[in-house]
Write an enzyme that holds these catalytic residues in place. Structure first.
Site, short mmCIF file in Angstrom:
data_model
loop_
_atom_site.label_atom_id
_atom_site.label_comp_id
_atom_site.label_asym_id
_atom_site.label_seq_id
_atom_site.Cartn_x
_atom_site.Cartn_y
_atom_site.Cartn_z
CE LYS A 179 5.29 27.16 -0.61
NZ LYS A 179 4.73 27.82 -1.79
CD1 TRP A 208 6.14 3.62 4.11
CD2 TRP A 208 7.43 4.35 2.45
NE1 TRP A 208 6.51 4.91 4.39
CE2 TRP A 208 7.31 5.38 3.41
CE3 TRP A 208 8.20 4.59 1.32
CZ2 TRP A 208 7.92 6.63 3.26
CZ3 TRP A 208 8.82 5.84 1.18
CH2 TRP A 208 8.67 6.84 2.14
CB SER A 225 10.35 6.08 -14.48
OG SER A 225 9.23 6.90 -14.60
CB SER A 226 11.43 9.56 -10.59
OG SER A 226 10.41 8.78 -10.14
CG HIS A 278 -1.56 1.32 1.51
ND1 HIS A 278 -2.55 1.86 0.72
CD2 HIS A 278 -1.35 2.24 2.48
CE1 HIS A 278 -2.92 3.04 1.21
NE2 HIS A 278 -2.18 3.31 2.28
CB THR A 326 5.00 25.35 6.01
OG1 THR A 326 6.19 24.61 5.73
CG2 THR A 326 3.81 24.57 5.51
CG HIS A 336 12.46 14.94 11.34
ND1 HIS A 336 12.29 16.14 10.73
CD2 HIS A 336 11.91 14.03 10.50
CE1 HIS A 336 11.65 15.97 9.58
NE2 HIS A 336 11.42 14.71 9.42
CG HIS A 337 11.90 10.57 9.12
ND1 HIS A 337 10.58 10.42 8.81
CD2 HIS A 337 12.33 11.64 8.42
CE1 HIS A 337 10.22 11.35 7.94
NE2 HIS A 337 11.27 12.11 7.69
CG ASP A 396 5.67 17.95 -26.85
OD1 ASP A 396 5.96 17.49 -25.73
OD2 ASP A 396 4.95 17.33 -27.66
CG HIS A 416 12.27 15.02 5.48
ND1 HIS A 416 11.25 14.58 6.27
CD2 HIS A 416 12.04 16.32 5.27
CE1 HIS A 416 10.44 15.59 6.54
NE2 HIS A 416 10.90 16.67 5.94
CB SER A 424 -0.26 28.81 -5.64
OG SER A 424 0.30 28.42 -4.42
NE ARG A 481 4.16 3.34 10.69
CZ ARG A 481 5.00 4.02 9.90
NH1 ARG A 481 5.97 4.74 10.42
NH2 ARG A 481 4.87 3.98 8.59
CD GLU A 489 9.45 10.31 -2.73
OE1 GLU A 489 10.39 10.66 -3.48
OE2 GLU A 489 8.35 9.92 -3.14
CE1 TYR A 545 8.27 19.59 3.53
CE2 TYR A 545 10.34 18.45 3.88
CZ TYR A 545 9.26 19.14 4.38
OH TYR A 545 9.15 19.36 5.71
#
Lengths: 192, 533
Positions: free
Chosen positions: B336, B146, B174-175, B81, B333, B307-308, B110, B258, B273, B455, B260, B262
């Site tokens: 924004k 994951w 690909s990315s 998932h 943030t 921090h993870h 293009d 991290h 926006s 979890r 990722e 963002y």
């Protein structure tokens, strides 16, 4: 047209960036080790060898040193510290040992990996001699005493009054055999 | 460039002007709109697959005890998932939107590298095909979460981990190709007069996101390569017995991980926006500060990764550094969120479907951001770590955050893509069902997390039963309401009132200057930019 040329140049630079970042991922391995060595982070690296200066034993305080043995899940050995807790004066040389038994029917080789907690204490724990410096072979059914000699650096800050040193024992028999086989081959080649 | 040049070039162009016929159109296309559509369809398919897996998880957690699935399969579901939603649903959806909209927003005909564009899409179905097939292999699919922490993902992993590693390599390639293409398009293909500070914010956020992708996807490729070598080639990067360190895995992973997160939220900021000014009928408040805030968030994302992992045993100085650096992100943030609210202030607001999703984004993303600040407090994190509080936090920023922004974007630009006006009734029904479902699902998770439910477990203690049952009901409401979305989109493609070129009254930007549906080729002659010399 210049847009195509610009694009080519830009793409080349971006591809280079990608390759460099891939390399950086691998560079993080040595960077991490050096960083841990300097900061004593993760308590993995302790100082080893003889003391550089003659030691002044601090009789005014003691530090509690606790030994813990941990098994890797696939490790069948029995492995225990001879004495679990020591009260040592900083600067005082202390000898202890771990007792290991190989209850299996095979000759095996083990490697002990140390870890110090709290990690800040790692840089004040100096091992003069330790079984964890070497691979430990043990024949089937045999028991051995594995010695270690350590002292606490007298510079140790006041708030560190208790240190835990844990050893995790890993079975490295397979890796050892592979390495030996390779050495044997090399030997044979050199004799030919 | 003079007009004569363009006409000369146009005559040399022997391609026909419509799409090719039949299936080969989709295999061989280099048209940014075709590829954008394929990305979006692929992402929708993955969203439904990953969502079904979430429903398996929630169904099992409806009651304490084990009812429906084995714990091993449960772990495979949580892992798949996460992987599918992150890499298969959210990221391709944003790339699809970028493909469709970026060239139209900057007045380019293009993407800069159309052939590579085709490649970067067509790798994806194979990567995810391989990942999904691991479900049918001996030993099952990846089951280590994951985040695939070593040694769970190396020493104790199922055999299928090798396929997982190659799938991650392929998605990474690909990315990266997609990101390089987007950077090249934005930097080199803008219409004359479209200066950087005139670009729509969606283009800006994507430019920064693309740089993040180029910086961290190779690190992800590196970490899975190290795993591959540990598993098959006898190295010991993460194996303590050989002198490696499992904690190293977490450092390298989160150095990717991290930025990722963002990558999955910056394009969302760009979408919101674009939408809020349209329906508030005012210009975006603080355009320049939005650009700088986005850039600062991207920069900060590189120095907060640990921090993870507050609980791995870091020195105090490390905990403090990562705690304060993380809290610093709240500043840009906050800028924004302030700007979005200031844009709406005294605007003539109307609440069409895209606006509803955008507003829900602002409110619910802020809730997710605040629970993130709570997690950033290192001493408190020892209580929250690996509990449902974390699950609540990142689902609030990803579901009503990233996913709602994608929904908002699809509703906003759908008339431009299909040429048909939106069915507002169905759109609003979808919105309210999703909004209610999402909150019923994820809000109770804060409470069970604070109470200590870990979890990634298939069974739990009795005192968590009520909130889990509520969350499961919410999950089915949210999940099933996505079928309204699918129906609505398909209906919109097939029929509906003709949409005008500028189908939203307050919309601004080049994409609204071309007819709806957008012709197969747009801006073959660069448009005139207002205020350009």
């Amino acid at each position: 047209m210049s847009v195509a040329a610009d694009t080519k140049k830009l793409v080349a630079r971006l591809v280079l960036g990608t390759v460099l970042m891939f390399g950086f991922g691998f560079a993080m391995v040595p960077i991490y080790n050096v960083f841990c060595e300097i900061t004593g982070l993760n308590g993995k690296i302790t100082r080893t060898g003889e003391s550089e200066q003659p030691l002044v034993v601090n009789q005014d305080r003691t530090v509690k040193v606790r030994f813990i043995s941990v098994f890797n899940e696939e490790m069948p050995w029995e492995f225990e510290p001879m004495q679990k807790v020591y009260q040592v004066n900083p600067g005082q040389m202390q000898q202890t040992a771990f007792v290991a038994t190989n209850p299996t029917a095979n000759n095996m080789v083990a490697q002990a990996i140390p870890s110090v907690s709290p990690s800040e204490a790692a840089q004040y724990l100096q091992k003069v001699n330790c079984f964890c410096f070497d691979r430990q072979p043990l024949d089937a059914g045999a028991t051995a005493e594995m010695p270690m000699v350590f002292f606490i650096d007298p510079e140790i800050p006041e708030h560190l009054d208790s240190i835990t040193l844990s050893y995790t024992l890993f079975d490295i028999t397979d890796q050892q055999q592979v390495a030996e086989a390779k050495n044997d081959n090399n030997d044979k080649r050199s004799t030919l | 460039m003079s007009t004569a040049d363009i006409t000369a070039e146009h005559h040399d162009d022997h391609h026909d002007h419509g799409p090719a016929k039949g299936l080969s159109r989709w295999f061989f296309t280099t048209n940014h709109k075709d590829i954008g559509s394929m990305y979006l369809w692929f992402s929708l398919a993955m969203f439904l697959v990953g969502g079904s897996m979430a429903l398996v998880i929630r169904a099992e957690l409806f009651q304490p005890g084990l009812q429906l699935v084995e714990p091993g399969f449960f772990n495979q579901m949580t892992t798949m998932h996460g992987l599918i939603m992150v890499f298969g649903a959210v990221m391709p959806a944003f790339v699809g939107l970028a493909n469709w909209m970026v060239p139209m927003m900057i007045g380019a005909p293009d993407m800069a590298l159309p052939r590579m564009n085709n490649w970067s899409f067509w790798i994806l179905p194979f990567a995810f095909g391989m990942l999904l097939l691991t479900l049918f292999m001996d030993g099952g699919a990846p089951n280590f979460g994951w985040t695939f922490y070593a040694p769970l993902s190396t020493t104790y992993a199922p055999d299928s981990v090798t396929f997982f590693i190659f799938a991650v390599h392929m998605m990474g390639v690909s990315s990266i190709m997609g990101a390089i293409n987007i950077v090249a398009t934005i930097l080199n293909m803008r219409a004359p007069g479209m200066t950087l500070m005139k670009m729509p914010l969606f283009v800006w956020t994507w430019l920064i996101t693309a740089y993040l992708l180029i910086a961290v996807m190779p690190v992800l490729a590196g970490v899975v390569t190290m795993m591959l070598m540990d598993i098959h080639f006898g190295t010991s990067f993460f194996d303590a017995a050989g002198g490696g360190d499992p904690v190293l895995f977490q450092h390298v992973f989160w150095f990717f991980g991290h930025p990722e997160v963002y990558i999955m939220i910056l394009p969302a900021f760009g979408i919101v926006s674009a939408i809020i000014p349209t329906f508030a009928r005012k210009q975006l408040f603080g355009y320049a500060s939005m650009v700088y805030a986005t850039a600062s968030i991207a920069f900060l994302s590189f120095i907060v990764w640990a921090h993870h992992m507050f609980t791995v045993g870091m020195p105090l100085a490390g905990e403090l550094f990562f705690m304060f650096a993380t809290m610093l992100i709240a500043v840009p943030t906050g800028v924004k969120v302030f700007n979005w609210i200031a844009t709406m202030w005294r605007g003539s607001m109307t609440f069409e479907t895209p606006m509803l999703f955008a507003l829900a984004f602002v409110i619910l993303f802020t809730i997710g951001g605040l629970s993130g600040l709570m997690l950033a407090i290192a001493p408190a994190d020892f209580q929250y770590h690996d509990t449902y509080f974390v699950v609540a936090h990142f689902h609030y920023v990803l579901v009503p955050g990233a996913i709602f922004s994608i929904m908002a974007a699809v509703y906003y630009w759908l008339p431009k893509w299909t040429g048909h006006q939106l069915n507002e009734g169905a759109g609003k029904f979808h919105f309210w069902m999703s909004f209610i479902g999402v909150n019923i699902t994820f809000f109770p998770m804060h409470f069970i997390g604070l109470a200590g439910m870990p979890r990634r477990i298939p069974d739990y203690a009795l005192q968590f039963a009520d909130f889990n049952a509520i969350a499961s009901v919410g999950a089915f409401i949210f999940g099933l309401s996505q079928l309204i979305f699918v129906w609505n989109v398909i209906q919109n493609i097939r029929s509906g009132k003709k949409a005008e070129a500028k189908c939203w009254e307050g919309a601004e930007g080049l994409e609204w200057s071309v007819p709806s549906p957008a012709p197969y080729h747009t801006f073959t002659t660069p448009p005139q930019i207002e205020g350009a010399k």
